[in-house]
Design an enzyme around this catalytic site. Structure first.
Site, PDB file in Angstrom:
ATOM      1  N   HIS A   1       0.814  -1.273  -0.179  1.00  0.00           N
ATOM      2  CA  HIS A   1       0.087   0.030  -0.037  1.00  0.00           C
ATOM      3  C   HIS A   1       0.783   1.197   0.182  1.00  0.00           C
ATOM      4  O   HIS A   1       0.520   2.281  -0.099  1.00  0.00           O
ATOM      5  CB  HIS A   1      -0.875   0.048   1.315  1.00  0.00           C
ATOM      6  CG  HIS A   1      -2.102   0.783   1.056  1.00  0.00           C
ATOM      7  ND1 HIS A   1      -2.548   1.624   2.077  1.00  0.00           N
ATOM      8  CD2 HIS A   1      -3.187   0.829   0.208  1.00  0.00           C
ATOM      9  CE1 HIS A   1      -3.481   2.265   1.509  1.00  0.00           C
ATOM     10  NE2 HIS A   1      -4.124   1.584   0.672  1.00  0.00           N
TER      11      HIS A   1
ATOM     12  N   LYS B   1       2.879   4.335  -1.135  1.00  0.00           N
ATOM     13  CA  LYS B   1       2.911   5.026  -2.372  1.00  0.00           C
ATOM     14  C   LYS B   1       4.254   6.242  -2.377  1.00  0.00           C
ATOM     15  O   LYS B   1       3.902   7.146  -1.635  1.00  0.00           O
ATOM     16  CB  LYS B   1       1.616   5.911  -2.578  1.00  0.00           C
ATOM     17  CG  LYS B   1       0.225   5.328  -2.488  1.00  0.00           C
ATOM     18  CD  LYS B   1      -0.587   5.414  -1.388  1.00  0.00           C
ATOM     19  CE  LYS B   1      -2.027   4.812  -1.138  1.00  0.00           C
ATOM     20  NZ  LYS B   1      -2.113   3.513  -1.714  1.00  0.00           N
TER      21      LYS B   1
ATOM     22  N   ASP C   1      16.222  11.525  -8.467  1.00  0.00           N
ATOM     23  CA  ASP C   1      17.459  12.652  -8.134  1.00  0.00           C
ATOM     24  C   ASP C   1      16.879  13.835  -8.635  1.00  0.00           C
ATOM     25  O   ASP C   1      16.169  14.067  -9.632  1.00  0.00           O
ATOM     26  CB  ASP C   1      18.988  11.898  -8.973  1.00  0.00           C
ATOM     27  CG  ASP C   1      18.703  12.025 -10.335  1.00  0.00           C
ATOM     28  OD1 ASP C   1      19.151  12.781 -11.057  1.00  0.00           O
ATOM     29  OD2 ASP C   1      17.909  11.249 -10.875  1.00  0.00           O
TER      30      ASP C   1
ATOM     31  N   HIS D   1      -9.627   9.986   1.034  1.00  0.00           N
ATOM     32  CA  HIS D   1      -8.670   8.812   0.987  1.00  0.00           C
ATOM     33  C   HIS D   1      -7.361   9.127   1.761  1.00  0.00           C
ATOM     34  O   HIS D   1      -6.395   8.597   1.969  1.00  0.00           O
ATOM     35  CB  HIS D   1      -8.251   8.585  -0.330  1.00  0.00           C
ATOM     36  CG  HIS D   1      -7.506   7.387  -0.789  1.00  0.00           C
ATOM     37  ND1 HIS D   1      -6.210   7.476  -0.904  1.00  0.00           N
ATOM     38  CD2 HIS D   1      -7.736   6.333  -0.890  1.00  0.00           C
ATOM     39  CE1 HIS D   1      -5.532   6.157  -1.180  1.00  0.00           C
ATOM     40  NE2 HIS D   1      -6.767   5.445  -1.069  1.00  0.00           N
TER      41      HIS D   1
ATOM     42  N   LYS E   1      -4.538  10.152   4.606  1.00  0.00           N
ATOM     43  CA  LYS E   1      -4.265   9.344   5.858  1.00  0.00           C
ATOM     44  C   LYS E   1      -3.352  10.635   6.604  1.00  0.00           C
ATOM     45  O   LYS E   1      -2.056  10.219   6.617  1.00  0.00           O
ATOM     46  CB  LYS E   1      -3.337   8.253   5.371  1.00  0.00           C
ATOM     47  CG  LYS E   1      -4.013   7.225   4.613  1.00  0.00           C
ATOM     48  CD  LYS E   1      -4.014   7.383   3.188  1.00  0.00           C
ATOM     49  CE  LYS E   1      -4.562   6.224   2.282  1.00  0.00           C
ATOM     50  NZ  LYS E   1      -5.855   5.957   2.644  1.00  0.00           N
TER      51      LYS E   1
ATOM     52  N   ASP F   1      -2.034  19.849  17.533  1.00  0.00           N
ATOM     53  CA  ASP F   1      -1.771  20.905  17.908  1.00  0.00           C
ATOM     54  C   ASP F   1      -1.234  21.972  17.050  1.00  0.00           C
ATOM     55  O   ASP F   1      -0.413  23.124  17.479  1.00  0.00           O
ATOM     56  CB  ASP F   1      -0.925  20.988  19.366  1.00  0.00           C
ATOM     57  CG  ASP F   1      -1.343  20.158  20.423  1.00  0.00           C
ATOM     58  OD1 ASP F   1      -2.654  20.274  20.627  1.00  0.00           O
ATOM     59  OD2 ASP F   1      -0.892  19.866  21.160  1.00  0.00           O
TER      60      ASP F   1
END
Length: 808
Positions: free
Chosen positions: A331, A333, A338, A659, A661, A666
């Site tokens: 999973h 990604k 360079d 989607h 994550k 704070d």
């Protein structure tokens, strides 16, 4: 015995078991044939003894199997366990492994109350059978335990106090300093979308553009382009904004990578090999990953594209191996290239990496406008994504599924950690040894070095985290001792990196004022769910993140301090909303929310506070609704009558798929990556994941609120979701702020779900359509048993046939 809250860190060492032999030298194992647990059995071979650590019914640690010491197995394994559990005993279970399942030998119990003083306990504990009688020969297990209560942690509720904060301990990758981070909302942000968001030092927040930056990074690479993805689709284009065209910007990703490889750039790709292309979930309309098409596209070219199955490590049982190989995914990604030096002066090159939630595939390109219908003849004409209807197609028209996501670009020493992760994965599953040899490029690519001076106000400290095991990464240490030194966890003959979960736990425990979460899933801490209609020990969604959030809120209520947790999730997980898998996940989500609200309500009642628990923990989804404009795209076909599709088309509304994550704490610390808040992502031995945790040492919430890039990013996200900015948003923990956000989301939900629509929805943030009853039970909103335009229950439905391991 009463259960006691263990909230903190438990250090456990399991040394050995003595005397697993009955009098007269007869083998102990003949005695336990009648106590076979979960065993079908293929005939027993050599005993393979292992021990587990359990807090009541939650498994929190497991040793390797010892094969040639049936009478005196010795492990000498140590565990560093984050606990947020009610328990009366720490239970050590000794088992004999079988090809399928295991045979119970016995259990040893250490009362929790012995641990509360924080003293080290080192003792031999009697092993008992199911009837609580000592097993043959009075066999004992030698263990050492020490518990550190969370309140004794110097960072508990104190945030990041200075630039000397060393990062999350016991992890594979150390924190890096002198880095630069760019944060991305969605794949693209149009010019002039973000209003002026003031930052400290008289600066204003400037948005970055993810796919444009990835396009530039690939175009400008001279030596290497490394990509991993759950899905990579060769037919997409990265540049689609007519006002921001780039030379060669209309080239597809596949052609671009072939072009770079033909120029001599080493292009390596690890794409998940979706073994369920024909599997259990296919009928639920889950999106195809195009893995076969992508592999075929690059065959016979200079691009090295490897389809990479999620192989288990070698230590699991037959059942575990089947589960991992068919149910779990790669999973991560990432893109690693360079790049020229920031000054652009010399011919030297450096490493640049991208990490986050956005796969380079169809359905991902979107902007904060998240239009349903108005881009169907432009940006989304050749990229129509709608997997929530069985027959979604551009020819039948909108609504398409809009896509909200978060990504990051990493520069400086941290970029090399992402590179090293790719190299570990390639060496494990890539086949040919075609990785770039950096020794040969010594004079061209500079070694890991800061890109920002430590006294520069814009510098970042960044740490890389993963969920991965030795089945997917090369070069993990082989012994539990060496694994522990490397910040890894040992399991059933498996070495695991579970640092993403650790990073979330540490960030939640440090939090002082508020937490803002966007995630595709929100479920876990199943050991604390109500067990009316389920056996909680069968669920296995044991990660502690939801329970940690609940305990944080409770601790603040008890201290008389404000604290708010905001959580944005999709309306439902992508797929046919009425399908068994989607409904099962919604059911787990409801149980998770309910567990948290029950703790909050109890804490409020104990303090005699009469207040809406949504002022402390509040859930949202996002959606859009658009009136029809003249000259809009007209489809040539119509959806099936009486389908979710035609109803959504006529009502001109649909969810925006979350989607992301991400977690912001704070306004000073952010986690961005590929990991969902579910067991698959947080386990370490299930889906492989990557994430980064970062902060700006000159923008900490020490004396006054943090006003660096993380604050600017959160305000930009809130502007995207709410369609406006407000002074109260500067203090998300305040009652004024949470009340205002809840009121706006309630209003937008009413507009979204109403029969008719006069004008476009003024903002996207919608109340998640649940109520919270007086005892903390999660209920339906009146008249909202089903999501609009569907027959799908908001609270989900327990599945009687899908195994929990698949949906948690």
């Amino acid at each position: 015995m009463a259960q006691i809250l263990l909230h903190g860190t438990l250090h456990v060492t399991i040394y050995e078991v003595d005397n697993l032999q009955k009098e007269g030298g007869g083998h102990f194992f003949s005695k336990i044939k009648e106590h076979v647990e979960e065993t079908i059995g293929f005939g027993k071979g050599t005993p393979a003894i292992y021990a587990t650590v359990d807090l009541e019914k939650a498994r929190v640690g497991r040793t390797r199997k010892i094969k040639n010491e049936p009478n005196n197995p010795r492990w000498y394994e140590s565990f560093h366990i984050y606990c947020a559990h009610m328990a009366s005993n720490v239970i050590f279970t000794v088992k004999d492994d079988n090809p399928i399942g295991a045979t119970l030998i016995g259990r040893a119990y250490v009362p929790v109350e012995e641990l509360l003083e924080g003293e080290e306990i080192d003792k031999w504990v009697e092993i008992l059978d199911r009837e609580m009688n000592p097993i043959a020969e009075g066999s004992k297990i030698h263990v050492k335990l020490q518990f550190f209560d969370v309140s004794r942690d110097p960072n508990w509720e104190r945030g990041i106090r200075s630039s000397k904060y060393p990062g999350v301990p016991y992890t594979f990758f150390a924190q890096r300093t002198g880095c630069r981070v760019s944060l991305y909302q969605d794949a693209h942000v149009p010019d002039n979308f973000i209003p002026k968001i003031p930052l400290s030092g008289g600066k204003y927040y400037e948005p970055h553009r993810c796919w444009e930056d990835i396009f530039d990074a690939i175009i400008n690479a001279k030596h290497l382009i490394y990509i991993t993805g759950w899905s990579v689709y060769t037919e997409i284009t990265l540049v689609r904004d007519s006002r921001r065209q780039k030379p060669g910007g209309d080239i597809t990703l596949g052609e671009l990578l072939k072009k770079k490889a033909s120029e001599g750039v080493k292009v390596l790709m690890l794409v998940w090999d979706d073994r369920t292309s024909v599997g259990l979930l296919k009928k639920d309309g889950l999106m195809a990953t195009h893995d076969q098409e992508t592999e075929q596209f690059f065959q016979g070219t200079e691009v090295n594209c490897v389809l990479c199955p999620r192989n288990p490590d070698d230590g699991g049982s037959i059942v575990q191996s089947l589960q991992i190989g068919t149910m779990f995914t790669h999973h991560q990604k990432i893109v690693v290239v360079d790049s020229e030096l920031p000054s652009g002066e010399s011919e030297k090159r450096r490493i640049l990496s991208f990490v986050g939630g956005i796969d380079l595939c169809d359905g991902r390109y979107d902007t904060p406008f998240h239009s349903l219908f108005r881009t169907l003849d432009t940006a989304h004409h050749d990229d129509f994504h709608q997997p929530n209807f069985p027959d979604g197609a551009i020819t039948k028209g909108g609504p398409r599924e809009p896509w909200h996501d978060i990504h990051s670009r990493l520069e400086g020493p941290i970029a090399w950690d992402v590179l090293f992760n790719f190299e570990q994965r390639w060496r494990k599953q890539g086949g040919k040894d075609v990785l770039v040899n950096f020794r040969e490029l010594d004079d061209i690519i500079i070694p890991p070095s800061p890109v920002m001076h430590l006294d520069d106000s814009e510098t970042w400290n960044v740490q890389l985290f993963r969920s991965i095991d030795e089945g997917a990464a090369f070069g993990f240490p082989e012994t539990p001792e060496d694994a522990a030194k490397a910040g890894l966890v040992s399991g059933x003959d498996n070495i695991i990196d579970r640092s993403i979960q650790d990073a979330y736990i540490h960030a939640i425990r440090r939090a002082k004022n508020f937490i803002y979460i966007e995630n595709q899933y929100f479920l876990g801490s199943s050991y604390d769910w109500q067990s009316d209609d389920i056996k909680v020990e069968d669920i296995g969604a044991l990660h502690v993140i939801p329970k940690e959030l609940a305990l944080k809120i409770v601790s603040k209520i008890e201290a008389g301090e404000r604290f708010t947790v905001y959580v944005v999730v999709p309306m439902w997980p992508e797929g046919i909303p009425e399908s068994a898998s989607v409904q099962a996940i919604l059911d787990w989500q409801r149980r998770t929310m309910e567990m948290m609200y029950k703790h909050i309500v109890q804490a409020l009642n104990a303090k005699g506070i009469e207040e809406d628990p949504r002022n402390y923990l509040t859930f949202f989804c996002i959606g859009n609704r658009e009136v029809k404009k003249s000259g809009a795209y007209e489809p040539s076909e119509t959806p099936e009558p009486d389908s979710d599709y035609i109803r959504a088309q006529e009502a001109r509304r649909f969810m925006i798929y979350v989607h992301s994550k991400m977690m912001i704490v704070d306004d000073e610390y952010i986690i961005v990556g590929s990991a969902n808040i579910n067991q698959r992502s947080m386990d370490g031995a299930r889906d492989s994941e990557i994430a980064m945790g970062a902060y700006q040492p000159h923008h900490l919430a020490t004396r006054e609120p943090a006003r660096g890039q993380i604050h600017g990013f959160r305000m930009a996200l809130w502007y995207e979701h709410l369609g406006m900015l407000d002074e109260t948003f500067l203090h998300p923990e305040s009652e004024e702020c949470v009340s205002k956000v809840n009121r706006m989301a309630d209003k937008y939900w009413d507009l979204y779900s109403s029969e008719s629509l006069e004008r476009d929805l003024p903002g996207h943030l919608l109340r998640y359509p649940i109520g919270v009853a007086s005892e903390g039970d999660v209920t339906e909103l009146p008249g909202a048993e089903h999501f609009p335009d569907t027959k799908a229950r908001v609270l989900g439905t327990k599945s009687d046939y899908l195994p929990p391991i698949l949906t948690t």
